[in-house]
Design an enzyme around this catalytic site. Structure first.
Site, PDB file in Angstrom:
ATOM      1  N   THR A  85       0.802  -1.224   0.000  1.00 26.48           N
ATOM      2  CA  THR A  85       0.000   0.000   0.000  1.00 26.48           C
ATOM      3  C   THR A  85       0.839   1.281   0.000  1.00 26.48           C
ATOM      4  O   THR A  85       0.527   2.216  -0.743  1.00 26.48           O
ATOM      5  CB  THR A  85      -0.965  -0.004   1.197  1.00 26.48           C
ATOM      6  OG1 THR A  85      -1.808  -1.155   1.096  1.00 26.48           O
ATOM      7  CG2 THR A  85      -1.828   1.247   1.196  1.00 26.48           C
ATOM      8  N   HIS A 134      -2.858  -4.275 -18.902  1.00 26.72           N
ATOM      9  CA  HIS A 134      -2.572  -3.829 -17.535  1.00 26.72           C
ATOM     10  C   HIS A 134      -3.667  -2.849 -17.118  1.00 26.72           C
ATOM     11  O   HIS A 134      -3.540  -1.633 -17.260  1.00 26.72           O
ATOM     12  CB  HIS A 134      -1.181  -3.193 -17.469  1.00 26.72           C
ATOM     13  CG  HIS A 134      -0.093  -4.172 -17.785  1.00 26.72           C
ATOM     14  ND1 HIS A 134       0.562  -4.911 -16.827  1.00 26.72           N
ATOM     15  CD2 HIS A 134       0.423  -4.579 -18.990  1.00 26.72           C
ATOM     16  CE1 HIS A 134       1.447  -5.706 -17.400  1.00 26.72           C
ATOM     17  NE2 HIS A 134       1.386  -5.526 -18.713  1.00 26.72           N
ATOM     18  N   ARG A 143     -11.522   8.178 -34.625  1.00 27.95           N
ATOM     19  CA  ARG A 143     -12.931   8.561 -34.794  1.00 27.95           C
ATOM     20  C   ARG A 143     -13.075  10.075 -34.869  1.00 27.95           C
ATOM     21  O   ARG A 143     -14.052  10.579 -35.420  1.00 27.95           O
ATOM     22  CB  ARG A 143     -13.776   8.040 -33.630  1.00 27.95           C
ATOM     23  CG  ARG A 143     -13.922   6.517 -33.571  1.00 27.95           C
ATOM     24  CD  ARG A 143     -14.953   6.125 -32.537  1.00 27.95           C
ATOM     25  NE  ARG A 143     -16.287   6.597 -32.922  1.00 27.95           N
ATOM     26  CZ  ARG A 143     -17.298   6.745 -32.074  1.00 27.95           C
ATOM     27  NH1 ARG A 143     -17.115   6.509 -30.781  1.00 27.95           N
ATOM     28  NH2 ARG A 143     -18.469   7.154 -32.504  1.00 27.95           N
ATOM     29  N   ARG A 158       6.902  -6.961 -18.279  1.00 28.32           N
ATOM     30  CA  ARG A 158       7.173  -6.406 -19.606  1.00 28.32           C
ATOM     31  C   ARG A 158       8.576  -5.878 -19.834  1.00 28.32           C
ATOM     32  O   ARG A 158       8.878  -5.432 -20.944  1.00 28.32           O
ATOM     33  CB  ARG A 158       6.189  -5.249 -19.873  1.00 28.32           C
ATOM     34  CG  ARG A 158       4.732  -5.617 -19.771  1.00 28.32           C
ATOM     35  CD  ARG A 158       4.312  -6.608 -20.839  1.00 28.32           C
ATOM     36  NE  ARG A 158       2.871  -6.877 -20.806  1.00 28.32           N
ATOM     37  CZ  ARG A 158       2.248  -7.713 -21.619  1.00 28.32           C
ATOM     38  NH1 ARG A 158       2.921  -8.370 -22.546  1.00 28.32           N
ATOM     39  NH2 ARG A 158       0.950  -7.906 -21.517  1.00 28.32           N
TER      40      ARG A 158
END
Length: 247
Positions: A69, A93, A104, A203
């Site tokens: 945390t 992820h 768009r 990664r």
């Protein structure tokens, strides 16, 4: 350390047209320690020395005992330009926040990823995703160059069809159909240090598990690791040290 740092940072170039750029950071190694001491109404008491360790002792305890945390009290926002195929892996992820340019709303720039022949020849028999299909020919440098020339022509044909659709008045969200996964897109990604470390674990070359990831996304993740090392040097020393021990 300030609670947040915002300035213009240089882009780290990656692949042929990609980059990673730091937008802002928040928190620090000191703030991680402070957040942990909240439970005992404590505060940051300073870093120590090799003979008499200070807050680094608590930071190591938090990291090694997986008290995660406090590592959520720091993080960074980055801008990334990468091929769509890289984003498809990156977006798995889901602990990160993303905002990506959209075809768009505006036409995508004519920018495509063209790997080198050496990259194409980098077949990895131990990794089935990085291996050739069963029954494929033996790849040569000349054959790879021929394929790359055809890929470049394919990109040009797709761009011409894309622009033709825009010219004809095809809606932008449909005119983009010829766009290949090798096309570059751009996004911003944001998350806390805890989740960036999870991203690097899978990664980047900074961790043994990251070696199984596709080479292209590893280059971007390595750059993220560089930015994290600058912002959180003590935590990243623990991360890379633990990874080296697991290798």
């Amino acid at each position: 350390a300030t609670s947040m740092t915002m300035s213009i940072h240089p882009r780290i170039p990656i692949l042929d047209h990609g980059y990673v750029q730091l937008i802002e950071t928040w928190g620090s190694d000191e703030r991680i320690v402070e957040s942990a001491r909240m439970s005992t109404s404590g505060a940051f008491r300073g870093w120590g020395t090799a003979d008499k360790p200070g807050a680094e002792k608590l930071l190591r305890y938090l990291y090694e005992d997986h008290h995660s945390t406090p590592f959520e009290f720091g993080g960074l926002v980055i801008e990334v330009q990468a091929p769509i195929m890289v984003f498809r892996e990156w977006h798995r992820h889901r602990t990160q926040s993303y905002t990506e340019m959209s075809a768009r709303y505006s036409p995508l720039p004519d920018c495509h990823y063209l790997p080198t022949a050496e990259r194409c020849l980098g077949v990895n028999g131990a990794n089935k995703q990085a291996n050739a299909v069963k029954g494929a020919e033996m790849l040569t440098h000349e054959s790879a160059l021929e394929w790359l020339e055809a890929l470049s022509a394919y990109y040009a044909m797709g761009e011409a069809l894309y622009q033709d659709g825009l010219r004809r008045g095809i809606p932008k969200e449909l005119a983009r159909l010829p766009v290949a996964v090798g096309r570059y897109s751009r996004m911003r990604a944001s998350t806390c240090l805890r989740n960036w470390l999870a991203f690097l674990t899978l990664r980047s070359d900074l961790h043994p598990e990251g070696g199984a990831a596709q080479w292209e996304i590893r280059q971007f993740a390595n750059a993220v690791g560089t930015l994290l090392t600058e912002a959180f040097p003590r935590t990243m020393e623990l991360f890379t040290g633990a990874a080296a021990g697991a290798a």
